[in-house]
Design an enzyme around this catalytic site. Sequence first.
Site, PDB file in Angstrom:
ATOM      1  N   HIS A  34       0.834  -1.213   0.000  1.00  0.00           N
ATOM      2  CA  HIS A  34       0.000   0.000   0.000  1.00  0.00           C
ATOM      3  C   HIS A  34       0.867   1.260   0.000  1.00  0.00           C
ATOM      4  O   HIS A  34       0.527   2.270   0.595  1.00  0.00           O
ATOM      5  CB  HIS A  34      -0.993  -0.002   1.174  1.00  0.00           C
ATOM      6  CG  HIS A  34      -2.062  -1.031   0.995  1.00  0.00           C
ATOM      7  ND1 HIS A  34      -3.190  -0.797   0.236  1.00  0.00           N
ATOM      8  CD2 HIS A  34      -2.148  -2.308   1.425  1.00  0.00           C
ATOM      9  CE1 HIS A  34      -3.942  -1.901   0.234  1.00  0.00           C
ATOM     10  NE2 HIS A  34      -3.328  -2.839   0.935  1.00  0.00           N
ATOM     11  N   SER A  67     -11.617 -19.045 -22.191  1.00  0.00           N
ATOM     12  CA  SER A  67     -10.718 -19.332 -21.070  1.00  0.00           C
ATOM     13  C   SER A  67     -10.919 -20.746 -20.575  1.00  0.00           C
ATOM     14  O   SER A  67     -12.047 -21.156 -20.285  1.00  0.00           O
ATOM     15  CB  SER A  67     -10.969 -18.356 -19.925  1.00  0.00           C
ATOM     16  OG  SER A  67     -10.306 -18.845 -18.767  1.00  0.00           O
ATOM     17  N   GLY A 126      -4.979 -12.939  -4.591  1.00  0.00           N
ATOM     18  CA  GLY A 126      -4.152 -11.745  -4.385  1.00  0.00           C
ATOM     19  C   GLY A 126      -2.754 -11.886  -4.960  1.00  0.00           C
ATOM     20  O   GLY A 126      -1.828 -11.210  -4.534  1.00  0.00           O
ATOM     21  N   SER A 128      -2.259 -11.452  -8.226  1.00  0.00           N
ATOM     22  CA  SER A 128      -2.307 -10.643  -9.454  1.00  0.00           C
ATOM     23  C   SER A 128      -2.661 -11.408 -10.718  1.00  0.00           C
ATOM     24  O   SER A 128      -2.030 -11.238 -11.763  1.00  0.00           O
ATOM     25  CB  SER A 128      -0.990  -9.899  -9.673  1.00  0.00           C
ATOM     26  OG  SER A 128      -0.801  -8.985  -8.652  1.00  0.00           O
ATOM     27  N   SER A 129      -3.714 -12.209 -10.637  1.00  0.00           N
ATOM     28  CA  SER A 129      -4.146 -12.869 -11.864  1.00  0.00           C
ATOM     29  C   SER A 129      -4.670 -11.838 -12.860  1.00  0.00           C
ATOM     30  O   SER A 129      -4.422 -11.957 -14.069  1.00  0.00           O
ATOM     31  CB  SER A 129      -5.185 -13.948 -11.581  1.00  0.00           C
ATOM     32  OG  SER A 129      -6.249 -13.420 -10.840  1.00  0.00           O
ATOM     33  N   SER A 130      -5.366 -10.800 -12.414  1.00  0.00           N
ATOM     34  CA  SER A 130      -5.890  -9.839 -13.388  1.00  0.00           C
ATOM     35  C   SER A 130      -4.767  -9.007 -14.001  1.00  0.00           C
ATOM     36  O   SER A 130      -4.767  -8.784 -15.219  1.00  0.00           O
ATOM     37  CB  SER A 130      -6.987  -8.959 -12.795  1.00  0.00           C
ATOM     38  OG  SER A 130      -6.620  -8.460 -11.555  1.00  0.00           O
ATOM     39  N   GLU A 163      -7.182  -1.011 -15.928  1.00  0.00           N
ATOM     40  CA  GLU A 163      -7.785  -1.443 -14.666  1.00  0.00           C
ATOM     41  C   GLU A 163      -8.485  -0.263 -13.977  1.00  0.00           C
ATOM     42  O   GLU A 163      -9.600  -0.392 -13.478  1.00  0.00           O
ATOM     43  CB  GLU A 163      -6.697  -2.036 -13.754  1.00  0.00           C
ATOM     44  CG  GLU A 163      -7.197  -2.457 -12.409  1.00  0.00           C
ATOM     45  CD  GLU A 163      -7.114  -3.954 -12.151  1.00  0.00           C
ATOM     46  OE1 GLU A 163      -6.334  -4.648 -12.806  1.00  0.00           O
ATOM     47  OE2 GLU A 163      -7.868  -4.407 -11.276  1.00  0.00           O
ATOM     48  N   ASP A 175       1.532  -4.201  -9.493  1.00  0.00           N
ATOM     49  CA  ASP A 175       1.259  -5.551  -9.998  1.00  0.00           C
ATOM     50  C   ASP A 175       1.603  -5.665 -11.488  1.00  0.00           C
ATOM     51  O   ASP A 175       2.252  -6.623 -11.916  1.00  0.00           O
ATOM     52  CB  ASP A 175      -0.218  -5.913  -9.788  1.00  0.00           C
ATOM     53  CG  ASP A 175      -0.640  -5.771  -8.337  1.00  0.00           C
ATOM     54  OD1 ASP A 175       0.246  -5.600  -7.475  1.00  0.00           O
ATOM     55  OD2 ASP A 175      -1.852  -5.813  -8.068  1.00  0.00           O
TER      56      ASP A 175
HETATM   57  C1  GLA Z   1      -3.138  -4.371  -4.925  1.00  0.00           C
HETATM   58  C2  GLA Z   1      -2.962  -3.271  -5.963  1.00  0.00           C
HETATM   59  C3  GLA Z   1      -1.514  -2.756  -5.958  1.00  0.00           C
HETATM   60  C4  GLA Z   1      -1.059  -2.388  -4.552  1.00  0.00           C
HETATM   61  C5  GLA Z   1      -1.376  -3.520  -3.569  1.00  0.00           C
HETATM   62  C6  GLA Z   1      -1.081  -3.139  -2.143  1.00  0.00           C
HETATM   63  O1  GLA Z   1      -2.406  -5.496  -5.292  1.00  0.00           O
HETATM   64  O2  GLA Z   1      -3.296  -3.721  -7.234  1.00  0.00           O
HETATM   65  O3  GLA Z   1      -1.407  -1.651  -6.837  1.00  0.00           O
HETATM   66  O4  GLA Z   1      -1.630  -1.187  -4.139  1.00  0.00           O
HETATM   67  O5  GLA Z   1      -2.733  -3.924  -3.651  1.00  0.00           O
HETATM   68  O6  GLA Z   1       0.279  -2.967  -1.941  1.00  0.00           O
END
Ligand code: GLA
Length: 389
Positions: A34, A67, A126, A128-130, A163, A175
Site C-alpha cells: 500500500h 478461457s 491476491g 495478481s491474476s488480473s 484497470e 502488480d
Molecule cells: C493491490 C494493488 C496494488 C497495490 C497492492 C497493495 O495489489 O493492485 O497496486 O496497491 O494492492 O500494496
Amino acid sequence: MKERLIEKFQELYGAGGEIRSYFAPGRVNLIGEHTDYNGGHVFPCALTIGTYGIVRNRDDRKLRFYSVNFERMGVVETSLDDLVPNKAASWTNYPKGVMWAFEKRGYKLSHGLDILIYGNIPNGSGLSSSASLEVLTGIILKDTFDFAQVSMVDIALIGQDSENNFNGCNCGIMDQFASAMGKKDHAIFLDTNTLNYEYAPVVLEDAKIVITNSKVKHSLVDSAYNDRRNECETALKELQAVVDIKTLGDLTEEQYEANKIAIKDPFRQKRAKHAVYENQRTIRAVEALKNNDVELFGKLMNASHESLRYDYEVSCEEIDILVDLAQAMPGVIGSRITGGGFGGCTVSIVKNDAVDTFIEEIGKAYKEKVGHEAEFYVVDIGDGAMKLS
Ligand code: GLA
C-alpha cells in the site's frame, strides 16, 4: 503446457494459420505494501505461475475469447468496435480494457483476434491474476501489431490505465510492473513516484519463499481499497498545508512525526503513518538484503505486517492466524500479508529444513482454527512477460 493449449485452441477455432503463444506471470510482493499509490517504494517479484495466451490473427474485426478456467462461459464473441465494459462479459473485460487503452493512446488495432487463455494462479488469491492477464494482452498487442515503440514499462502503465478506467479498480502500478518487468531470481525495487527501478538478487541460500493462501476473500476488498486511497489522499492534503511534499513517500518518519498533528482524524493519521513508515522500511529492507542480512529483512517483514494489521487495517482474522503461527515457528525468518489485503495470501521466508514442518503444522493448526484448509506454494522467482517460442 503450451502444446496442450494449442491443441485446445485448434479444437475450438480450427487448424491453420500462424498460432502464437505468450505468458505473463503473477507476482508476490516481499515488502512495500500500500505504498505504490502513495509515491513510495515496493519490492515485488514475478512468479513462475501466471497466465498463458494462445493467439491467431483474424482478417475481420471480430474478437473471440475462450478461457480454460471459465469453460462454462464457452467462446465469448465481440468486436474491436465494441470495446466497452460489460458486466456479463466477465473476465473478457480485462483484455478488452487493454485493447481500449491501446486505442485511446492512438495505437490502431487493425484486425481481430482469436484468443485462448489459461491461468494457473489460484483465483482471487491476491497474486495478481488480473494484472497478469492485462500484461499478457499488452504483449500480445505489441507483438501482433508491431508496436515497437511500446516498451514493457508502457505495457504496465497501459494495464494499470485499463484497470483504473475500464474496470473500475483504482490500483497502483506495482502488480502490472512486476508482471511486465520481472526478472528470474530478482525482486524489483521500484520507486513508484519516478518509476526508477533496480533489480535486487534474491539469493536465499538456505531458505525459501513460501506463499500461504488463506483461501478467504472478503467482500470489502475493492471498496476498502478505494477507501484507504482516499484517506491517504486527504491526509496528504492536510500535510501539504504544513510541509512541502508531493507524496507521502517524500516524508521520513521524523518528518511525519513532527507534522502529523496537521492530520485532523486519528484514523487518517494511522493510514498516513503506515504509508510513510512502510516506505522507509522497504528502503531499509532492500539495503539489508544487499548486505546479505536476511534476518533483518525478515524482521522488517514482520514489522510490515504489524503496521498493515493495526495502522492500515487491511488484514483479517484468518490472515492474522497464519502470520501469528508462522512468526512463532522456529526457522521462519519473516512473515506478512502480501497484496491488497482482506484475505488472500501471506508471504514467508522459511529456512529450508523448516519448510516441511511449516506446511504441516500451520496447515493443521489453520484447519482447526478456521475450519478449512490453507494452501502452500514454495515459489521460484521468474521472468516477466514473454512470447513463447
Ligand atoms: C493491490 C494493488 C496494488 C497495490 C497492492 C497493495 O495489489 O493492485 O497496486 O496497491 O494492492 O500494496
